[in-house]
Design an enzyme around this catalytic site. Structure first.
Site, PDB file in Angstrom:
ATOM      1  N   LYS A 153      46.668  14.647  39.483  1.00  0.00           N
ATOM      2  CA  LYS A 153      46.979  14.282  40.840  1.00  0.00           C
ATOM      3  C   LYS A 153      46.001  13.138  41.299  1.00  0.00           C
ATOM      4  CE  LYS A 153      49.351  16.080  43.845  1.00  0.00           C
ATOM      5  NZ  LYS A 153      50.716  15.371  44.225  1.00  0.00           N
ATOM      6  N   ASP A 190      52.810  28.613  33.017  1.00  0.00           N
ATOM      7  CA  ASP A 190      53.912  29.890  33.322  1.00  0.00           C
ATOM      8  C   ASP A 190      55.319  29.304  33.461  1.00  0.00           C
ATOM      9  OD1 ASP A 190      52.064  31.968  33.619  1.00  0.00           O
ATOM     10  OD2 ASP A 190      52.974  32.614  35.345  1.00  0.00           O
ATOM     11  N   ASP A 248      47.419  26.334  34.480  1.00  0.00           N
ATOM     12  CA  ASP A 248      47.827  27.880  34.638  1.00  0.00           C
ATOM     13  C   ASP A 248      49.198  27.723  35.419  1.00  0.00           C
ATOM     14  OD1 ASP A 248      47.388  30.746  35.322  1.00  0.00           O
ATOM     15  OD2 ASP A 248      47.388  30.116  37.298  1.00  0.00           O
ATOM     16  N   ASP A 304      52.846  17.175  40.049  1.00  0.00           N
ATOM     17  CA  ASP A 304      53.806  17.812  40.469  1.00  0.00           C
ATOM     18  C   ASP A 304      55.106  17.238  39.958  1.00  0.00           C
ATOM     19  OD1 ASP A 304      53.240  15.590  41.351  1.00  0.00           O
ATOM     20  OD2 ASP A 304      54.030  15.638  43.571  1.00  0.00           O
ATOM     21  N   TYR A 359      38.498  26.812  38.960  1.00  0.00           N
ATOM     22  CA  TYR A 359      38.194  27.877  38.794  1.00  0.00           C
ATOM     23  C   TYR A 359      36.912  28.415  38.610  1.00  0.00           C
ATOM     24  CZ  TYR A 359      42.860  29.635  37.079  1.00  0.00           C
ATOM     25  OH  TYR A 359      44.071  30.000  37.131  1.00  0.00           O
TER      26      TYR A 359
END
Ligand code: IPM
Ligand code: MG
Length: 368
Positions: free
Chosen positions: A192, A253, A249, A225, A142
Site C-alpha cells: 500500500k 486465504d 496472510d 486492495d 506481526y
C-alpha cells in the site's frame, strides 16, 4: 550416510488426524523408494501448553533448529481462547517462524481439474489456475515494535507497528524472483505505497533488486486492495505474487479459497540456507485446526500430504518423488475420492481421513 531428519509437530484439532496420514506416506517412501527419514514427534500449540504451560517448549525449539525439516499440522482451538496472549497456541507457531528465520512463505494456489466446480468463482476463471504467493513471514506488523495495549490519558490504545528494513525486503524479493524463473517468470508485488511509507520502501527495494539482478523477470506492482479485487476478478493474470506478512496472510486465504477448499492447500516456509545448502524449513497446511470437525475422521489430509510433497521438493531435492505424490493426489481426485469438505451439490458419500490416505497410498503403489 545417515537419514535426513524430520520433526513432526502435529499440534491441535485435526492436526494429529491429518498428520497420521502423512506418516503413512513417509513410511511408504522409506519402504518403496529407498527414501527413509528419521522421524521424531513433539508438541506445539495447545497440546504443548497442556503439557508444559507454554505453546513451544525450549527443547522443541532446539530440535526444530536441528531438524532437516519440520512438518506442522495445525495450532489453536476454542479451549485456548481465554489464555493470555503470550501463551496462546499461535505464539508457538510464530516463535518457530521467527527463530528459524523462515522469511519466505510459499503458498501455492492450484486448481485441480477434478475440483474446478467447487470454486465459488466461475469454472472458466479458475480452471488450470496455478499461482504462488510469496509472503514475507518474519517481520512487518506481526513482529514490529512498539506493540501492546497502553494507557493514554483516560483510555487505552492498542498499538502494532508495520516495520520493514531494506535487507528484509531484499531477501524475500530475491526468493520470489528465483521462484518465478522456475515458473511463469512473472512477479506482481503488492503493498500500500499510496498510504504507507513501509510500502514505498517495499516498492523501491523490489524494483532495485529486479533491475540489478533479475531484469529477465517481468515485474509489476499493485496496491494490495486492488490485488485482492484482481484475485477474484481474474486470478489467472498472476504467476508469483510477492507481498508482506499481513497482506500475505489475507491474500493467501483469498487465493486459497479460489481453488474450492482450504483442505487442499500446502505451504512451505523457508529460511536462509544452512551449511549443507538446505534452507531451514517448515511445512504446514494453510488450513487451521478446524475444531468443529476434530475427532470425527472427516478432515481432508490432502493439504498436509501436499506439504510433505513440498518438503520433498524444497528440502530434499526430490522433485520427481514430489511430483509422484502430487500426481497420486490428482489421480484419486479424478477418480472421485472426496472427503466431506469436497462434497458438491451432486451429493454422494464422503470418505474418511484414513480412507483418503488409503486411496492415495494405493495410487502411489500403482505409480511404481
Ligand atoms: C496463517 C495463520 C497464522 C498467521 C496464525 C495461525 C498465527 O493465519 O498461517 O496464515 O496469521 O500467520
Ligand atoms: Mg492466515
Amino acid at each position: 550416510m545417515s537419514n535426513p531428519t524430520l520433526l513432526i509437530l502435529a499440534g491441535d484439532g485435526i492436526g494429529p488426524e491429518v498428520m497420521g496420514q502423512v506418516t503413512r506416506i513417509i513410511d511408504w517412501f522409506g519402504e518403496k523408494r529407498d527414501l527413509a527419514f528419521d522421524v521424531e514427534h513433539d508438541l506445539v500449540g495447545g497440546a504443548a501448553y497442556d503439557k508444559h504451560g507454554t505453546p513451544l517448549h525450549d527443547d522443541t525449539m532446539a530440535k526444530a533448529l536441528e531438524a532437516d525439516a519440520v512438518l506442522l499440522g495445525a495450532v489453536g482451538g476454542p479451549k485456548y481462547d481465554a489464555l493470555d496472549f503470550s501463551v496462546k497456541p499461535e505464539r508457538g507457531l510464530l516463535r518457530l517462524r521467527k527463530e528459524m528465520d523462515l522469511f519466505s512463505n510459499l503458498r501455492p494456489a492450484q486448481c485441480f481439474d477434478a475440483l474446478a466446480d467447487f470454486s465459488s468463482l466461475k469454472k472458466e476463471l479458475i480452471a488450470g489456475l496455478d499461482i504462488m504467493i510469496v509472503r514475507e513471514l518474519t517481520s512487518g506488523v506481526y513482529f514490529g515494535e512498539p506493540r501492546g495495549i497502553f494507557e493514554e490519558g483516560n483510555e487505552r490504545v492498542g498499538i502494532n507497528t508495520q516495520r520493514y528494513t531494506e535487507s528484509e525486503i531484499d531477501r524475500v524479493a530475491r526468493s520470489a524472483f528465483e521462484l518465478a524463473r522456475r515458473r511463469g517468470n512473472k512477479v506482481c508485488s503488492m503493498e500500500k505505497a499510496n498510504v504507507m511509507e513501509s510500502g514505498i520502501l517495499w516498492r523501491e527495494v523490489v524494483q532495485r533488486v529486479h533491475d540489478a539482478d533479475y531484469p529477465d523477470v517481468e515485474l509489476s506492482h499493485m496496491y494490495a486492495d486492488n490485488g485482492a479485487m484482481q484475485l477474484v476478478r481474474a486470478p489467472k493474470q498472476f504467476d508469483v505474487i510477492l507481498t508482506d506478512n499481513l497482506f500475505g496472510d489475507i491474500l493467501s486465504d483469498c487465493a486459497a479459497m479460489l481453488t474450492g477448499s482450504l483442505g487442499m492447500l500446502p505451504s512451505a516456509s523457508l529460511g536462509a540456507p544452512n551449511a549443507d545448502g538446505r534452507p531451514k524449513a517448515l511445512y504446514e497446511p494453510v488450513h487451521g485446526s478446524a475444531p468443529d470437525i476434530t475427532g470425527q475422521g472427516k478432515a481432508n489430509p490432502i493439504a498436509c500430504i501436499l506439504s510433505f510433497a513440498m518438503a520433498l521438493r524444497y528440502s530434499f531435492d526430490q522433485g520427481e518423488e514430489a511430483t509422484r505424490l502430487e500426481k497420486a493426489v490428482e489421480k484419486v481426485l479424478a477418480d472421485g475420492a472426496r472427503t466431506a469438505d469436497l462434497m458438491g451439490e451432486e451429493g454422494g458419500t464422503p470418505i474418511s481421513t484414513t480412507e483418503m490416505g488409503d486411496v492415495i497410498l494405493a495410487a502411489l503403489d500403482a505409480s511404481l
